[in-house]
Design a protein around this motif. Structure first.
Motif, PDB file in Angstrom:
ATOM      1  N   GLY A  13      10.448  28.725  38.729  1.00 57.17           N
ATOM      2  CA  GLY A  13      10.580  29.404  37.446  1.00 57.17           C
ATOM      3  C   GLY A  13       9.307  30.145  37.058  1.00 57.17           C
ATOM      4  N   LYS A  14       8.166  29.495  37.269  1.00 60.18           N
ATOM      5  CA  LYS A  14       6.883  30.156  36.980  1.00 60.18           C
ATOM      6  C   LYS A  14       6.655  31.331  37.925  1.00 60.18           C
ATOM      7  N   GLY A  15       7.047  31.160  39.176  1.00 62.70           N
ATOM      8  CA  GLY A  15       6.905  32.245  40.143  1.00 62.70           C
ATOM      9  C   GLY A  15       7.700  33.470  39.730  1.00 62.70           C
ATOM     10  N   ILE A  16       8.929  33.254  39.266  1.00 63.36           N
ATOM     11  CA  ILE A  16       9.769  34.360  38.791  1.00 63.36           C
ATOM     12  C   ILE A  16       9.140  35.027  37.571  1.00 63.36           C
ATOM     13  N   LEU A  17       8.641  34.204  36.634  1.00 63.50           N
ATOM     14  CA  LEU A  17       7.993  34.752  35.441  1.00 63.50           C
ATOM     15  C   LEU A  17       6.780  35.587  35.824  1.00 63.50           C
ATOM     16  N   PHE A  18       5.957  35.086  36.741  1.00 61.09           N
ATOM     17  CA  PHE A  18       4.766  35.816  37.172  1.00 61.09           C
ATOM     18  C   PHE A  18       5.155  37.123  37.870  1.00 61.09           C
ATOM     19  N   MET A  19       6.247  37.109  38.649  1.00 61.23           N
ATOM     20  CA  MET A  19       6.700  38.332  39.305  1.00 61.23           C
ATOM     21  C   MET A  19       7.124  39.383  38.277  1.00 61.23           C
ATOM     22  N   ILE A  20       7.871  38.967  37.264  1.00 60.98           N
ATOM     23  CA  ILE A  20       8.314  39.900  36.222  1.00 60.98           C
ATOM     24  C   ILE A  20       7.116  40.476  35.479  1.00 60.98           C
ATOM     25  N   LEU A  21       6.125  39.630  35.173  1.00 61.26           N
ATOM     26  CA  LEU A  21       4.924  40.099  34.478  1.00 61.26           C
ATOM     27  C   LEU A  21       4.089  41.004  35.385  1.00 61.26           C
ATOM     28  N   ALA A  22       4.056  40.698  36.688  1.00 64.20           N
ATOM     29  CA  ALA A  22       3.336  41.550  37.634  1.00 64.20           C
ATOM     30  C   ALA A  22       3.962  42.943  37.673  1.00 64.20           C
ATOM     31  N   VAL A  23       5.288  42.987  37.701  1.00 61.52           N
ATOM     32  CA  VAL A  23       5.989  44.275  37.714  1.00 61.52           C
ATOM     33  C   VAL A  23       5.709  45.048  36.425  1.00 61.52           C
ATOM     34  N   LEU A  24       5.661  44.331  35.299  1.00 61.66           N
ATOM     35  CA  LEU A  24       5.308  44.975  34.032  1.00 61.66           C
ATOM     36  C   LEU A  24       3.912  45.594  34.113  1.00 61.66           C
ATOM     37  N   CYS A  25       2.948  44.848  34.656  1.00 63.70           N
ATOM     38  CA  CYS A  25       1.575  45.363  34.754  1.00 63.70           C
ATOM     39  C   CYS A  25       1.498  46.565  35.691  1.00 63.70           C
ATOM     40  N   PHE A  26       2.235  46.529  36.793  1.00 62.82           N
ATOM     41  CA  PHE A  26       2.281  47.691  37.675  1.00 62.82           C
ATOM     42  C   PHE A  26       2.893  48.897  36.959  1.00 62.82           C
ATOM     43  N   SER A  27       3.894  48.645  36.120  1.00 60.52           N
ATOM     44  CA  SER A  27       4.513  49.731  35.347  1.00 60.52           C
ATOM     45  C   SER A  27       3.517  50.318  34.341  1.00 60.52           C
ATOM     46  N   LEU A  28       2.733  49.439  33.702  1.00 64.98           N
ATOM     47  CA  LEU A  28       1.695  49.918  32.782  1.00 64.98           C
ATOM     48  C   LEU A  28       0.639  50.740  33.531  1.00 64.98           C
ATOM     49  N   MET A  29       0.321  50.335  34.742  1.00 61.35           N
ATOM     50  CA  MET A  29      -0.605  51.093  35.571  1.00 61.35           C
ATOM     51  C   MET A  29      -0.044  52.489  35.855  1.00 61.35           C
ATOM     52  N   ASP A  30       1.271  52.566  36.134  1.00 59.51           N
ATOM     53  CA  ASP A  30       1.899  53.865  36.382  1.00 59.51           C
ATOM     54  C   ASP A  30       1.914  54.727  35.121  1.00 59.51           C
ATOM     55  N   VAL A  31       2.066  54.085  33.962  1.00 61.41           N
ATOM     56  CA  VAL A  31       1.997  54.825  32.696  1.00 61.41           C
ATOM     57  C   VAL A  31       0.622  55.476  32.549  1.00 61.41           C
ATOM     58  N   ALA A  32      -0.431  54.710  32.864  1.00 61.88           N
ATOM     59  CA  ALA A  32      -1.792  55.252  32.786  1.00 61.88           C
ATOM     60  C   ALA A  32      -1.975  56.403  33.769  1.00 61.88           C
ATOM     61  N   MET A  33      -1.460  56.258  34.986  1.00 63.00           N
ATOM     62  CA  MET A  33      -1.591  57.328  35.972  1.00 63.00           C
ATOM     63  C   MET A  33      -0.815  58.568  35.538  1.00 63.00           C
ATOM     64  N   LYS A  34       0.372  58.369  34.977  1.00 65.89           N
ATOM     65  CA  LYS A  34       1.172  59.502  34.511  1.00 65.89           C
ATOM     66  C   LYS A  34       0.455  60.252  33.389  1.00 65.89           C
ATOM     67  N   HIS A  35      -0.153  59.509  32.470  1.00 71.69           N
ATOM     68  CA  HIS A  35      -0.883  60.137  31.375  1.00 71.69           C
ATOM     69  C   HIS A  35      -2.080  60.921  31.903  1.00 71.69           C
ATOM     70  N   LEU A  36      -2.866  60.300  32.781  1.00 71.75           N
ATOM     71  CA  LEU A  36      -4.069  60.955  33.299  1.00 71.75           C
ATOM     72  C   LEU A  36      -3.720  62.159  34.163  1.00 71.75           C
ATOM     73  N   ALA A  37      -2.580  62.101  34.851  1.00 70.21           N
ATOM     74  CA  ALA A  37      -2.180  63.214  35.713  1.00 70.21           C
ATOM     75  C   ALA A  37      -1.822  64.458  34.909  1.00 70.21           C
TER      76      ALA A  37
END
Length: 306
Positions: A13-37
């Motif tokens: 259960g914790k592993g699944i939660l961490f995976m979902i949060l990891a994907v969220l953080c990667f998405s936030l990283m893409d938001v930053a890249m999209k803005h800077l681009a």
């Protein structure tokens, strides 16, 4: 010590939660890249993607006393992977700049289909009829979301996105191959180093001023990438890949929410239907891959017993 079923369940259960949060953080990283681009060159944004993550990775290697594990065994494969990574990340930045976030993700989800096909000639893996069927269905989903009434086949962003996805698939094939001899620490460090050095040198030819307003976005780029990598590592430590792989597609939920929040974007119905077909195909491919590995593992155990 044998872990109780409840304890094992809690870890998964914790592993699944961490995976979902990891994907969220990667998405936030893409938001930053999209803005800077929007006002930096794609090569410059790709450079910052590597450079802003490098200090966090080095700190992590020092803190975990893992520096001795970064020594590469097949440096030529690291160089090849680094070169392809530079190309695919620059193309990814251009895709994020040209397309709404959810549309870009819908294209990126084609990667598991390409990895399945490329694993046959490049890794000599066997792909059964079930996975071939899933790939075929997945490409039908691609046709649905790229029809002229949706994203269209010939737009600049779509073409670049498909090339970026092909580049990512090639990198993942290389990672599978390199995992046979290379450590996770070396794969992580040399990936970021290649982006920092390679993209940094190439970005000098089209360097644009960095303003004070860019600083929070650059910090967000580095922090989100570092946290995402940590959460991903912890997720795979707590739960098996077969369980976690399906939750990578939660990225579409974050892409829809973040794209609407930051830019007011919302994909059309054809894009959503096509993406759903591609995602379903990817989940089924992951399921069949897990079954194949389990079958091979049982055969190996049977041989050892005899």
């Amino acid at each position: 010590m044998i872990m109780s079923p409840l304890s094992a369940h809690e870890r998964i259960g914790k592993g699944i939660l961490f995976m979902i949060l990891a994907v969220l953080c990667f998405s936030l990283m893409d938001v930053a890249m999209k803005h800077l681009a929007g006002h930096m060159s794609a090569m410059q944004v790709a450079f910052f993607r590597g450079a802003m993550s490098l200090p966090f990775i080095l700190l992590w290697l020092v803190a975990t006393k893992s520096l001795a594990r970064v020594r590469p065994r097949r440096i030529h494969l690291h160089l090849i992977r680094g070169g392809i990574s530079i190309i695919f990340l620059v193309l990814t930045v251009i895709t994020l700049r040209e397309l709404p976030l959810a549309n870009a993700y819908a294209i990126f989800f084609v990667a598991p289909l390409l990895i399945t096909l490329l694993s046959v000639p490049l890794l000599k893996e066997k792909v059964g009829i079930h996975r071939y069927g899933a790939v075929l269905v997945g490409f039908i989903g691609v046709l649905i979301m790229l029809n002229p009434n949706a994203m269209g086949f010939l737009s600049y962003g779509v073409i670049i996105g498909l090339l970026a996805t092909l580049g990512y698939a090639l990198v993942m094939i290389l990672v599978r191959l390199m995992h046979r001899t290379e450590t996770s620490e070396s794969l992580m460090l040399f990936f970021v180093l290649s982006l920092s050095l390679g993209c940094g040198l190439l970005a000098l030819f089209d360097w644009r001023p960095v303003t004070l307003g860019d600083i929070p976005w650059l910090l967000g780029l580095g922090v989100s990438g570092a946290i995402a990598q940590y959460l991903l590592t912890e997720a795979y430590r707590m739960a098996p890949p077969a369980v976690l792989s399906s939750f990578e597609y939660s990225a579409m939920i974050w892409a829809l929410a973040l794209g609407y929040l930051f830019w007011g974007d919302w994909p059309g119905p054809w894009v959503l239907v096509g993406a759903a077909v591609v995602i379903a195909s990817g989940i089924y491919i992951s399921h069949r891959e897990a079954m194949r590995k389990k079958h091979l593992s049982s055969i190996e155990q049977s041989k050892l017993q005899h």
